[in-house]
Scaffold this motif. Structure first.
Motif, mmCIF file in Angstrom:
data_model
loop_
_atom_site.group_PDB
_atom_site.id
_atom_site.type_symbol
_atom_site.label_atom_id
_atom_site.label_comp_id
_atom_site.label_asym_id
_atom_site.label_seq_id
_atom_site.Cartn_x
_atom_site.Cartn_y
_atom_site.Cartn_z
ATOM 1 N N SER B 56 -10.954 -4.237 12.581
ATOM 2 C CA SER B 56 -9.593 -4.667 12.924
ATOM 3 C C SER B 56 -9.570 -5.970 13.722
ATOM 4 O O SER B 56 -8.503 -6.438 14.101
ATOM 5 N N GLN B 154 -8.124 -6.310 6.164
ATOM 6 C CA GLN B 154 -6.990 -6.916 6.860
ATOM 7 C C GLN B 154 -7.464 -7.791 8.020
ATOM 8 O O GLN B 154 -8.404 -7.431 8.726
ATOM 9 N N PHE B 156 -6.770 -9.585 11.658
ATOM 10 C CA PHE B 156 -5.898 -9.516 12.836
ATOM 11 C C PHE B 156 -5.060 -10.790 12.906
ATOM 12 O O PHE B 156 -3.884 -10.756 13.223
ATOM 13 N N CYS B 157 -5.694 -11.913 12.556
ATOM 14 C CA CYS B 157 -4.969 -13.173 12.679
ATOM 15 C C CYS B 157 -5.483 -14.208 11.682
ATOM 16 O O CYS B 157 -6.698 -14.284 11.444
ATOM 17 N N GLU B 177 0.095 -8.148 3.208
ATOM 18 C CA GLU B 177 -0.449 -6.889 3.720
ATOM 19 C C GLU B 177 -1.830 -7.069 4.347
ATOM 20 O O GLU B 177 -2.319 -6.185 5.034
ATOM 21 N N ARG B 180 -2.061 -9.471 9.805
ATOM 22 C CA ARG B 180 -1.244 -8.876 10.870
ATOM 23 C C ARG B 180 -0.481 -9.944 11.633
ATOM 24 O O ARG B 180 0.686 -9.768 11.930
ATOM 25 N N THR B 181 -1.164 -11.032 11.988
ATOM 26 C CA THR B 181 -0.472 -12.124 12.662
ATOM 27 C C THR B 181 -0.849 -13.442 12.002
ATOM 28 O O THR B 181 -1.978 -13.610 11.529
ATOM 29 N N THR B 318 4.130 -9.277 8.749
ATOM 30 C CA THR B 318 3.287 -10.113 9.599
ATOM 31 C C THR B 318 4.086 -10.622 10.800
ATOM 32 O O THR B 318 5.272 -10.921 10.671
ATOM 33 N N PHE B 386 0.223 -3.742 18.193
ATOM 34 C CA PHE B 386 -0.525 -2.990 17.180
ATOM 35 C C PHE B 386 -1.445 -1.931 17.810
ATOM 36 O O PHE B 386 -2.152 -1.234 17.091
#
Lengths: 212, 394
Positions: B56, B154, B156-157, B177, B180-181, B318, B386
């Motif tokens: 993550s 995925q 994180f950024c 998807e 996340r950021t 996002t 998150f």
């Protein structure tokens, strides 16, 4: 994020705004300043909170504290949002500083199911006394600026605001006035009196078509 | 240019980063926007830190036109600190003790990823102008293949400035998807006419150099140094601002007391630009410069979505942090605001800060405390949102 803002000590009018918000849901704070209210609502009410702030310092302080805030303007930036994007749109102490308050109000209730508006009441007795007996533009706690440096270009009284809501077909669900000591009083209990005694006013608004 | 195309996995002994290379498109080809397909092609990248157990903590840094994968480490060719070494590394804002940081040499680049300088296996010669015209979206699709290879679902950024910011926007549009950021810095939703115009001057300078040899300079043993240096000089002016140039050079003379009534570099600013140009040619491939500037010119994110930029971000969960700088006239705040307006129209979660700086477009590469404080706060807030804990990073 901890202790960035005194979450338990919100300014009086902001506390009334906060009390009007149901937990959860999406909220937009227009003119969110340093983010004190937004931070409170995110952490105490669990809202998905966003903010718009005019000043660069305010925005950068908010984003630095982890809040989702954009640099923008109530007069122009509300146009972008789609209809019904938020459960609440909050405008605290900003309506009187917008160029087109009527359009801002309409936009708030277009993009939000409910709107919460707070403003300094120009019908407050201190304002009336200042103008009537002093013959000068009032400078009070709630309206601390001189006429030449005031951002408040569209001040109104509680009665004026109620009248505008009626014209726009906006339903007032709750309305609270604060006197200069911060004591609350329901506006609808006596509009004439609260319009005289209330230094500030907070309104919870909704569109007529929306059922609560 | 030391990295061979078939560079094997190696780790720099004295850097915090790990220098890697792999081949992608092995199971299925990468289909480019122009229709050409790449199979079994090299991609070079660097990583910093370690991927955590639940994968993550991955952060993808997208580099700009003249950048490369050496984001934090000393550059192997120039010996200079990585282009974002102020930002990336142990204890830095993008902390390799906390994040698994990936920086990929872009498609069309010249530091190990497939590009016009690499050998075309069909001909045994460098691609040159046979290399297909690529797009920013192609760069992002190649990066997505690398993430598949690294088994990272995925990020994180995704973060980047300038063309890196364009890639960030493409990431959010193509693979919402997986992001996340997203932090597009000093970027724009499309390349403006002015930006295209400056790029065209640079390309014409390269192609007007007799040593360019119609793009075949690698096979013919020449290098269009003069053309590439001029391209870099023009571009470098656009990365600065009038106040920045004034403060740094003013009208001061270079190692002399009076003008020489000639065309030598009398002024410090001339000397500086000549230096920027001459050092650039030692590390950058001229054809790469043509291809990458073209990819930027073609960038117009809204085009795929019927001209409505907001459509690119519909339903995107996002969290965005858009950042611009006051003195950036190449990718001005008004362009970042366009991105923000589109994100608002898509009801996406967005923060937007304009940072006061006189450093021009290059401000994103420099020490700008307010920029760092905004970025740090945004990342902290996102981690909290998150419920992610990557350790305190200290």
């Amino acid at each position: 994020m901890d202790a960035l803002h005194q979450r338990t000590n919100l300014r009086g009018d902001l506390q009334i705004v906060a009390d009007m918000v149901q937990p959860g849901g999406r909220l937009l704070d227009v003119g969110c300043g340093d983010g004190a209210l937004l931070d409170h609502l995110i952490h105490e009410k669990g809202v998905d909170g966003r903010g718009i702030e005019l000043s660069m310092q305010g925005v950068n302080a908010c984003v630095s504290h982890g809040l989702s805030v954009i640099q923008g303007d109530a007069d122009t930036d509300l146009n972008d949002y789609p209809d019904g994007a938020f459960d609440y749109v909050v405008l605290s102490q900003t309506l009187q500083a917008t160029r087109a308050p009527r359009d801002v109000l309409g936009n708030m209730l277009r993009i939000g199911r409910r709107a919460i508006v707070s403003f300094p009441n120009f019908g407050h007795w201190r304002v009336r006394v200042s103008l009537m007996f002093g013959g000068r533009m009032p400078v009070t706690n709630a309206l601390p600026h001189h006429w030449f440096d005031s951002p408040n270009i569209h001040s109104c009284t509680i009665k004026d605001f109620i009248q505008l809501c009626a014209e726009l077909g906006i339903v007032i669900e709750r309305s609270v006035a604060l006197n200069h000591r911060g004591a609350r009083r329901r506006i609808r209990s006596n509009v004439a009196f609260t319009n005289l005694a209330g230094e500030q006013a907070v309104f919870l608004l909704t569109r007529e078509t929306v059922s609560s | 240019m030391t990295a061979p195309p078939d560079q094997t996995v190696a780790t720099l002994a004295n850097g915090p980063g790990s220098t890697e290379s792999t081949r992608l498109g092995l199971t299925a080809p990468l289909r480019l926007d122009c229709g050409v397909e790449f199979s079994d092609f090299p991609v070079a990248y660097q990583t910093y830190g370690a991927l955590n157990a639940d994968k993550s903590n991955a952060v993808l840094i997208c580099h700009a036109l003249s950048g490369d994968q050496y984001v934090g480490d000393t550059h192997p060719d120039t010996g200079k600190p990585g282009w974002w070494s102020l930002m990336v590394g142990p204890g830095k804002l993008l902390d390799s003790n906390r994040y698994f940081i990936i920086c990929v040499n872009i498609l069309g680049g010249c530091m190990g990823t497939i590009g016009p300088k690499e050998i075309n296996s069909d001909t045994g010669k460098p691609w040159g102008l046979d290399f297909p015209v690529i797009t920013v979206a192609d760069m992002v699709r190649a990066q997505a293949l690398l993430l598949d290879h690294l088994e990272i679902e995925q990020l994180f950024c995704v973060i980047g400035g300038s063309m890196g910011g364009m890639q960030v926007l493409e990431w959010a549009a193509l693979y919402p998807e997986r992001v996340r950021t997203a932090v597009p810095i000093a970027a724009a939703p499309y390349h403006s006419a002015q930006n295209i115009a400056f790029h065209e001057v640079g390309r014409q300078a390269i192609m007007a150099d007799p040593d360019w040899r119609g793009g075949n300079y690698l096979s013919e043993g020449t290098n269009p140094n003069r053309g590439l240096a001029i391209a870099r000089m023009v571009a470098h002016i656009t990365y600065l601002s009038e106040p920045a140039l004034h403060n740094k050079f003013g009208r001061r003379l270079q190692d002399r007391d009076a003008v020489t009534f000639g065309f030598d570099a009398d002024f410090q600013v001339e000397s500086y630009l000549r230096h920027q140009g001459s050092t650039f040619v030692d590390r950058f491939d001229a054809n790469s410069y043509l291809y990458i500037t073209r990819a930027m010119d073609y960038f117009d994110l809204a085009e795929r979505y019927g001209g409505v930029l907001a459509e690119a971000f519909l339903g995107c969960e996002t969290r965005f942090c858009v950042i611009s700088f006051t003195s950036d006239w190449l990718y001005p705040t008004s362009e970042s605001r366009r991105i923000v307006h589109a994100l608002n129209a898509a009801a996406a979660n967005v923060s937007f800060a304009e940072i006061e700086s006189d450093k021009g477009h290059d401000a994103f590469l420099l020490e700008e405390p307010e920029f760092w404080s905004v970025l740090s706060g945004f990342l902290n807030g996102a981690r909290e949102h998150f419920g992610l804990d990557f350790g305190n990073g200290d």
